[in-house]
Structures are given as C-alpha cells and as structure tokens.
Write a protein that holds these residues in place. Sequence first.
Motif, PDB file in Angstrom:
ATOM      1  N   ALA A   2       0.837  -1.195   0.000  1.00  0.00           N
ATOM      2  CA  ALA A   2       0.000   0.000   0.000  1.00  0.00           C
ATOM      3  C   ALA A   2       0.863   1.233   0.000  1.00  0.00           C
ATOM      4  CB  ALA A   2      -0.894  -0.012   1.227  1.00  0.00           C
ATOM      5  N   PHE A   5      -0.876   6.406   2.822  1.00  0.00           N
ATOM      6  CA  PHE A   5      -2.097   7.134   2.524  1.00  0.00           C
ATOM      7  C   PHE A   5      -2.101   8.546   3.042  1.00  0.00           C
ATOM      8  CE2 PHE A   5      -3.642   6.914   6.810  1.00  0.00           C
ATOM      9  CZ  PHE A   5      -3.206   5.707   7.308  1.00  0.00           C
ATOM     10  N   SER A 142      -5.675   3.268   2.126  1.00  0.00           N
ATOM     11  CA  SER A 142      -4.803   3.563   0.996  1.00  0.00           C
ATOM     12  C   SER A 142      -5.568   3.452  -0.324  1.00  0.00           C
ATOM     13  CB  SER A 142      -3.617   2.600   1.009  1.00  0.00           C
ATOM     14  OG  SER A 142      -2.666   2.949   0.040  1.00  0.00           O
TER      15      SER A 142
END
Length: 238
Positions: A2, A5, A142
């Motif tokens: 990921a 984020f 994410s």
Amino acid sequence: MATPFLSTANSFLSPSLASPTSPSPHSSSSSLAFPQPFRTARKLPNLCRACSDSSSSTGSHDVVTSRRSLALCLITGLAFSSLPNADITASSANAAILEADEDDELMEKVKQDRKRRIERQGVLNSAKKETGYLQDVVYNLSKVGQAIENSDLSAAGSVLGKGTDTDWVQKANVAFAKLSSGPEEKTEVDTFNSSLASLISSVVGNDIESSKVAFYASASAFEKWTTLTGIITQLKGI
C-alpha cells in the motif's frame, strides 16, 4: 504494497564562567603563602573524603545521594573557613541539596515511565490479531485515498461500503479498544470514527471535495493514534 495514505491526504490540502598574587622576587619559595580561599580549599578534600567514606559504608552508589553528600561536605568545610563569600557559597550548597531532592522525584518518574513502556510493549507483542486488523485499515484507507485522488468515488465507495458497520471497520474498533489506554488515544479513536462516517457520507453523496477533507481527517487521526500507542512501528505502509 500500500502507498502511504497520509501523503496522499496531504496532497489534498497543500497550497501552491585573579590568579593568586604573584610572590615577591625577594621571598623564598618556602615562604609562599596562599590566600585564605586556597588554604581552605586544601582542607576540603579531607573533609569530603570523610563524608564519602561514611556514605560508602552504606553500600549506596546512587548518583543523587552522591550529589547530596558532596553538598553536605561543602557546608561542613565552610564551617571551618573564613571565606568572605561563605554565606553565598553555603546558599549554593543548600540549593544543591534541594536540587538533589528534586532529582529523587525525577528518578522516580523515569522509573515509572520505563515500567509503563515495558507494560505497553507487552500488550503490543500479544496483539498479533489486532495488528492484522489495523494493517487492513492501512490497506483499505490507501485504496480509498487513491480512488479519491483519481476522483473515482465509485471505487472508494466499494471499499468503504454504505456505513461504519463494514467488517474491517468493526475489527478496527476491536483493536482500538484493546490498545487504547489513555484519554488522548481514545479521543483520536472518536475522531477517526466520526471522520470516517463523514467520509462515507460524502462518497455516497458524490461530493469529491468533502470526501478529500474527510479522508484527510480520518487518515490523520488514525496515524496519530498509531503513534500514541506505538503500534505504528509494526504496520506497513504508514
């Protein structure tokens, strides 16, 4: 893997201290006389050695106790001296004793903090399942962040669902409940949940700008909570 984020969320809100008098040349070296302060200072090591021997008989090597003993030795030495500034130096020694007492409190606080850290680490080490739940939060946020960045609210909605009763959100709150120990951590949990609810509502309402703001608030609260609890070191992608 990921992507972080929060960096995605940040992109939404970024704007563009007198030497002794020299001896007379006619005087012999055996007649050198040091000023009073120097004669007194030469007596202090013996006095302090006596204090040191006395304190060492207790078997204590504590740093704070040594500082207090040194201050007491200084006061004892001043009692036998006629230094012009004896009162001032005695006051300084008394201040050193008070400082040592304050250090006792500091040492106790350090011990308590260390105990809490050890206990906290024990909790984290036993929370393997909860760590997995939190890793899912990282991955899902994410995905949502990437979708919002691409203005794809449909993709974001497929991850978020229609409410906060989705499986990954409920499991996240199980982890929050187990690992939150202080009021600040619990405040961040409340912020996360309320922001997530706003995010879901904005995505469902197809409001891209409100979705960006709500996503940033959710991601920030989650990151701060993971930092407060220490679990951040066990998560990937954040």
